[in-house]
Design a protein around this motif. Structure first.
Motif, PDB file in Angstrom:
ATOM      1  N   ASP A 147     -28.000  16.283  47.992  1.00  0.00           N
ATOM      2  CA  ASP A 147     -28.712  15.280  47.199  1.00  0.00           C
ATOM      3  C   ASP A 147     -28.876  15.861  45.796  1.00  0.00           C
ATOM      4  OD1 ASP A 147     -30.195  13.114  46.369  1.00  0.00           O
ATOM      5  OD2 ASP A 147     -32.056  13.766  47.308  1.00  0.00           O
ATOM      6  N   CYS A 176     -34.784  11.864  48.939  1.00  0.00           N
ATOM      7  CA  CYS A 176     -34.980  13.042  49.793  1.00  0.00           C
ATOM      8  C   CYS A 176     -34.988  12.631  51.261  1.00  0.00           C
ATOM      9  CB  CYS A 176     -36.311  13.724  49.472  1.00  0.00           C
ATOM     10  SG  CYS A 176     -36.542  14.178  47.751  1.00  0.00           S
ATOM     11  N   ALA A 196     -42.246  13.681  48.286  1.00  0.00           N
ATOM     12  CA  ALA A 196     -40.822  13.971  48.104  1.00  0.00           C
ATOM     13  C   ALA A 196     -40.575  15.453  48.361  1.00  0.00           C
ATOM     14  CB  ALA A 196     -40.379  13.578  46.690  1.00  0.00           C
ATOM     15  N   GLY A 197     -39.384  15.922  48.000  1.00  0.00           N
ATOM     16  CA  GLY A 197     -39.068  17.340  48.105  1.00  0.00           C
ATOM     17  C   GLY A 197     -39.163  17.882  49.518  1.00  0.00           C
ATOM     18  N   SER A 221     -33.483  22.896  54.881  1.00  0.00           N
ATOM     19  CA  SER A 221     -33.607  22.190  53.612  1.00  0.00           C
ATOM     20  C   SER A 221     -33.884  23.190  52.504  1.00  0.00           C
ATOM     21  CB  SER A 221     -34.740  21.164  53.674  1.00  0.00           C
ATOM     22  OG  SER A 221     -34.962  20.605  52.393  1.00  0.00           O
ATOM     23  N   ALA A 227     -34.857  23.136  48.702  1.00  0.00           N
ATOM     24  CA  ALA A 227     -35.346  22.156  47.731  1.00  0.00           C
ATOM     25  C   ALA A 227     -36.678  22.614  47.146  1.00  0.00           C
ATOM     26  CB  ALA A 227     -35.500  20.786  48.390  1.00  0.00           C
ATOM     27  N   GLY A 244     -39.731   9.591  46.903  1.00  0.00           N
ATOM     28  CA  GLY A 244     -39.121  10.397  47.946  1.00  0.00           C
ATOM     29  C   GLY A 244     -38.070   9.688  48.778  1.00  0.00           C
ATOM     30  N   ASP A 282     -38.802  16.224  53.296  1.00  0.00           N
ATOM     31  CA  ASP A 282     -37.723  16.694  54.161  1.00  0.00           C
ATOM     32  C   ASP A 282     -38.265  17.111  55.534  1.00  0.00           C
ATOM     33  OD1 ASP A 282     -36.166  16.309  51.937  1.00  0.00           O
ATOM     34  OD2 ASP A 282     -35.886  18.432  51.495  1.00  0.00           O
ATOM     35  N   SER A 327     -32.236  13.784  54.052  1.00  0.00           N
ATOM     36  CA  SER A 327     -32.725  14.593  55.176  1.00  0.00           C
ATOM     37  C   SER A 327     -32.442  13.919  56.510  1.00  0.00           C
ATOM     38  CB  SER A 327     -34.226  14.851  55.030  1.00  0.00           C
ATOM     39  OG  SER A 327     -34.481  15.665  53.916  1.00  0.00           O
ATOM     40  N   GLY A 359     -31.816  19.687  47.802  1.00  0.00           N
ATOM     41  CA  GLY A 359     -32.423  18.726  46.898  1.00  0.00           C
ATOM     42  C   GLY A 359     -32.543  19.342  45.515  1.00  0.00           C
TER      43      GLY A 359
END
Length: 286
Positions: free
Chosen positions: A104, A211, A17-18, A7, A9, A208, A22, A215, A78
């Motif tokens: 995303d 995300c 989130a973020g 990931s 991001a 989130g 993930d 993911s 992300g």
């Protein structure tokens, strides 16, 4: 544990989130999460208080260190922030052997803060979208990419088809920002158009969600699922995580990413490692 997912991001200090979302999602769905962090944010459920970008050369170093040693079965991106970051990510993904890539296109935080610079939008459209296996925009992100409004559910298929013509192999357009009690997502590929519809869960705890869905799809693709199955299974997981949200924070609260984790696992056994031969700490959502 199956499926290595890298990931790329930003970090969310609030954990909803973020990169944090993930890692939780990939782990909960039985994959192995790796990260390359593009930016560090100071945020909570009420909004983003600040963003600190990671130097571009260090972002590249993170990606290369992971790929040179561990490798990856899928990429997920992300928050990328700057045009330079997007260029680096595109170069590194292009140079690696072909694996699924879920993009995303994170542009704005749930609280309204901008997470993508102006020149980065051009870089995203021109260099990164043509590399992705599936693009997963929400309605506002799709409107920004297309430069026009999406008025309702009837506009979603034409919008997703137009986005796919920009170079993405497939587009999953998410309809959560549209009004109404019904929530519809549209998946457009080269061969098919399919809609996924469910009753909306009325809650403010949706931080989130984008995300998490992206993911989840990346994890399932890394595990060898078809894109359709990856989307369906990730939507099931996301819905369960929303329904089980813990209620934290005064604003847009986080999901329960650990909804798949068995609370009965204690780790007790005669094994000196502490592992229990008959139990598992988590089960992948199916």
């Amino acid at each position: 544990m199956r499926g290595r997912v890298l990931s790329i991001a930003g970090s969310d200090s609030g954990g909803g989130a973020g990169i944090q979302a993930d890692i939780k999602t990939i782990t909960a769905m039985g994959g192995f999460a790796m990260t390359a962090i593009t930016a560090v944010t100071a945020q909570n459920t009420l909004g983003v208080a600040g963003v600190m970008d990671i130097p571009a050369d260090f972002l590249r170093k993170q990606i290369r260190c992971v790929l040179d040693d561990i490798g990856a079965d899928a990429f997920k991106t992300g928050m990328l922030g700057q045009a330079g970051n997007i260029t680096i990510v595109a170069e590194e993904i292009r140079a690696y052997r072909p694996v699924p890539f879920v993009l995303d296109p994170v542009m704005v935080a749930k609280g309204g803060a901008s997470l993508l610079s102006g020149d980065a939008l051009t870089a995203l459209t021109g260099t990164l979208i043509p590399l992705c296996t599936v693009l997963t925009p929400n309605i506002p992100e799709a409107e920004t990419l297309l430069g026009r409004r999406i008025g309702g559910e009837e506009d979603m298929v034409p919008a997703a088809r137009e986005l796919r013509e920009r170079g993405a192999a497939a587009v999953l357009l998410k309809g959560g920002h549209l009004p109404g009690t019904r929530l519809t997502d549209v998946l457009v590929t080269a061969d098919s158009i399919e809609t996924f519809t469910a009753q909306r869960i009325e809650t403010r705890h949706t931080h989130g969600t984008g995300c998490t869905l992206a993911s989840g799809i990346a994890t399932r693709l890394a595990q060898g699922r078809t894109l359709r199955d990856a989307v369906m299974e990730s939507r099931v997981y996301l819905r369960a995580a929303i329904a089980a949200a813990p209620g934290f924070g005064a604003g847009a609260g986080p999901l329960d990413h650990g909804v798949t984790v068995s609370p009965e696992w204690t780790g007790g056994s005669d094994d000196p490692s502490g592992a229990s031969s008959g139990d598992a700490s988590s089960q992948a959502a199916t």
